[in-house]
Design a protein around this motif. Structure first.
Motif, PDB file in Angstrom:
ATOM      1  N   THR A  26      78.682  22.181  49.243  1.00 24.37           N
ATOM      2  CA  THR A  26      78.944  20.841  49.756  1.00 24.37           C
ATOM      3  C   THR A  26      79.330  19.876  48.632  1.00 24.37           C
ATOM      4  O   THR A  26      79.806  18.793  48.888  1.00 24.37           O
ATOM      5  CB  THR A  26      77.721  20.288  50.515  1.00 24.37           C
TER       6      THR A  26
ATOM      7  N   SER B  76      83.378  18.883  54.967  1.00 23.38           N
ATOM      8  CA  SER B  76      82.555  18.206  53.971  1.00 23.38           C
ATOM      9  C   SER B  76      83.404  17.343  53.043  1.00 23.38           C
ATOM     10  O   SER B  76      82.880  16.652  52.184  1.00 23.38           O
ATOM     11  CB  SER B  76      81.719  19.201  53.170  1.00 23.38           C
TER      12      SER B  76
ATOM     13  N   SER C  40      79.215  19.955  59.973  1.00 20.76           N
ATOM     14  CA  SER C  40      79.208  18.761  59.140  1.00 20.76           C
ATOM     15  C   SER C  40      80.194  17.736  59.696  1.00 20.76           C
ATOM     16  O   SER C  40      81.088  17.300  59.006  1.00 20.76           O
ATOM     17  CB  SER C  40      79.606  19.184  57.717  1.00 20.76           C
TER      18      SER C  40
END
Ligand SMILES: Cc1cc2nc3c(=O)[nH]c(=O)nc-3n(C[C@H](O)[C@H](O)[C@H](O)COP(=O)(O)OP(=O)(O)OC[C@H]3O[C@@H](n4cnc5c(N)ncnc54)[C@H](O)[C@@H]3O)c2cc1C
Ligand SMILES: Nc1ncnc2c1ncn2[C@@H]1O[C@H](COP(=O)(O)O)[C@@H](O)[C@H]1O
Lengths: 275, 354
Positions: B122, B164, B266
């Protein structure tokens, strides 16, 4: 059809509680279980065995207590088990783990299929399955949601599988031997049986270690791992969010109002093509 | 000078958004290392216009390997090609998306070129001084963040969590080279055959690529009540997800499951209704940008991680939310969600002929 199922012992997360002060996981007294996603791999193997005969062998690499995972697999119905354990294997990343497991599989003998879990819930990489396939040069299908066998003269010669991908299901045909990683959709894992538990107690489990496995010492354990963990941080999961009460009509209207304003502020509110 | 590479993804000749997200990651790293960024596209029928778009969104070079036999992802063949390219050009970093393709081909290549791979990152950065790639990823269900590097092996490989990062805006003034790399016949592995796709399941969803996810759990009480969530998702151009409890009750298919044994997502926004926020569910949503929860229980775990929580009965709150959202979006919801769904039907027709 002889099948090998690599399984991993992981910390049991279902009993894990969050520390409300720090927002981190309380790991004290947390037990270990067979990686929940590996139960689906075991189930797939047992179903194929029921349909086509053969032997299912559970295999794990880990510290001494990890042998317990193999006994659980036998209790579910696996016939045999192989334990790979040596202090020098400790700290292996997915590259070194897949190497060591692949070497053990080569030495363990004949197989038609290897079935891995989608990923382990602790390391969470999902890299060991594809890694083993690369070492053994086996045709690979990941994220498999259903399997049917392609019949040959006397035994299946291949598989038709559906892989769960972003667009739906990709349908593949692959010859045996092959390696699959399976997802939950493949079917719910059975529970251990009493008979299985008894058998698990008495089954002899051969050990592979640095002495009897043919290994390149530069490829194992922490030293043989290309990746190094340099820092571990426990992030705070708590966000300093707004919490509003919506118990009567007025409160509900106000809560929704505030939610829309909040979303708007973050640029998340959809707009019509109003000028 | 070794380049930073990204592995673009295509389906049916169309580049996926995630290919552009990777470029913004790659661009930042290449700039820090003062090197160039290249994007590798393996597939078939990706138009020159789309290849140019990779340059407009950050790449300096594009290596396109196009062949009808590469139309569908087959790990062995893609791995042969990528491993061959790596050995030939020796990039310093390769980023791929943490998708069903990236998470399959990257570990395969990592074994074959003998290097490390970090999954589902991430955050990515360059270590000052050494120039090593610092790869940060959630582990143990998102309860820890581990930073990993690959100091002694090259390339340094990472898969990156979809959504992300955001694609860079198109910059028409950027110049770069599109290089058509011919396919070497011997790299094709014919053992595995793609025989088709199944997308006909009405109940299938692409959770990982959605910007907005509206999710329901056991508190939704019945499958029919998910209609409210579908309606709200429609307004946002999003999709519907669920907790395992809802899936196990048969209210929705497995592709909707979020969490430890489902999808890790996400999105820009996740709104949950009637989900308690078990550690296993939270594992799947922790890196979401904005979390909204609706739950009668003020102590629900989800309220603790939410950016905005409503303590209330979803059967009262959701209808009010629906009403206000429709009022707000002047155009009917169908029109606002048109883009994503419009493109599906003809894609499906094409695939069924495979
Ligand atoms: C190995 C393992 C893996 C797992 N993997 C996953 C996973 O991937 N994903 C997952 O989700 N779970 C997973 N679980 C299960 C997880 O532990 C929880 O059981 C599950 O997430 C609970 O789902 P839920 O929140 O919908 O239900 P519940 O925990 O029962 O919560 C329902 C919530 O709805 C609220 N509610 C009820 N009525 C209303 C109403 N009218 N209005 C508003 N709120 C209402 C309640 O207050 C409650 O908080 C896993 C468990 C294990 C052991
Ligand atoms: N130490 C191990 N021993 C046996 N199998 C493993 C081990 N680690 C991973 N696996 C297998 O590889 C899969 C993916 O694990 P991981 O790559 O760690 O997420 C697991 O679901 C197991 O099937």
């Amino acid at each position: 059809m002889d099948i090998i199922v690599p399984i991993k012992q992981v910390p049991e997360t279902s009993n894990v509680k969050m520390d409300p002060e720090t927002g981190t996981m309380i790991r004290d007294g947390v037990g270990t279980v067979v990686n929940p996603l590996d139960l689906y791999a075991i189930e797939t193997a047992l179903r194929l065995k029921e349909a086509h005969g053969g032997i299912v062998t559970a295999l794990t690499m880990g510290p001494s207590p990890a042998v317990k995972a193999l006994r659980e697999a036998i209790a579910m119905g696996c016939d045999e088990a192989v334990f790979i354990s040596d202090r020098s294997f400790g700290g292996a990343d997915s590259w070194a783990t897949s190497y060591t497991i692949a070497q053990a599989i080569k030495q363990a003998g004949r197989y038609d299929l290897i079935i891995c879990g989608e990923r382990a819930t602790d390391g969470d990489t999902g890299q060991v399955g594809p890694g083993i396939a690369a070492w053994l040069d086996l045709p690979l299908a990941t994220y498999v949601a259903s399997v049917t066998t392609l019949p040959g003269a006397d035994a299946p010669v291949g598989l038709s599988v559906e892989r769960l991908v972003e667009e739906g299901y990709q349908i593949l045909e692959l010859p045996l031997p092959a390696l699959l990683t399976v997802v939950k959709e493949i079917g719910s894992p059975r529970l251990p049986t009493l008979r299985g538990k008894k058998r698990a107690k008495v089954t002899e489990i051969p050990l592979f270690n640095a002495q009897n496995l043919e290994l390149d010492p530069a490829f194992i354990g922490l030293k043989g791992s290309p990746t190094k963990v340099v820092k571990v941080a426990t992030p705070k999961v708590m966000r300093s969010g707004t919490v509003v009460r919506a118990h009567d009509e007025a409160e509900i209207a106000l809560a929704v109002d505030r939610l829309l304003a909040f979303l708007d502020e973050r640029g998340l509110l959809p707009r019509g093509d109003r000028p | 000078m070794s380049f930073v590479w990204t592995l673009a993804e295509q389906h049916g000749g169309r580049l996926k958004d995630v290919s552009f997200e990777l470029l913004s990651r790659g661009r930042a790293l290449a700039d820090k290392l003062d090197t160039k960024l290249a994007s590798v596209v393996i597939g078939d029928g990706v138009s020159p216009e789309q290849l140019e778009a990779l340059i407009r969104r950050g790449a300096d070079e594009v290596y396109a390997i196009m062949d009808p036999r590469l139309a569908h992802f087959v790990c062995e063949t893609y791995s042969n090609i990528l491993s061959h390219l790596v050995k030939t050009y020796q990039p310093t970093i390769i980023l791929a998306a943490a998708t069903s393709m990236g998470r399959t081909v990257m570990p395969h290549v990592a074994v074959r070129v003998h290097t490390g791979l970090t999954a589902d990152c991430t955050e990515l950065d360059i270590e000052p001084g050494t120039g090593n790639l610092l790869q940060t990823r959630p582990a143990i269900g998102g309860n820890i963040m581990a930073t990993i590097k690959t100091p002694q092996h090259r390339p340094q490989m990472a898969t990156v969590r979809p959504k992300s990062s955001r694609p860079l805006p198109e910059d028409a003034t950027r110049v770069g080279k599109v290089i058509e790399v011919p396919l070497i016949e011997s790299l094709i592995d014919e053992r595995v055959r793609v025989t088709g796709y199944r997308t006909d399941t009405a109940d299938f969803v692409n959770l990982e690529e959605a910007d907005v996810v509206i999710a329901g759990g056991r508190g939704m009480k019945k499958a029919e009540h998910f209609g409210m969530l579908h309606d709200i998702a429609g307004v946002f151009g999003g999709v519907v997800g669920a907790s395992r409890d809802a899936i196990d009750r048969g209210w929705l298919g497995y592709s909707h499951q979020i969490g430890l044994s489902g999808k890790t997502i996400s999105p820009r926004l996740i709104l949950t209704a009637g989900i308690s926020g078990s550690i296993q569910f939270l594992a799947g949503i922790k890196t979401s940008e904005t979390i909204v929860s609706i739950n009668t229980d003020p102590d629900a775990g989800l309220h603790k991680v939410a950016d905005f929580g409503i303590v209330g009965d979803l059967f009262e709150v959701l209808p009010e939310l629906q009403r206000r959202l429709h009022e707000h979006a002047a155009a009917p919801p169908a029109a606002t969600t048109a883009t994503a769904d419009d493109e599906r039907p003809d894609e499906r027709q094409r695939e069924e002929r495979v």
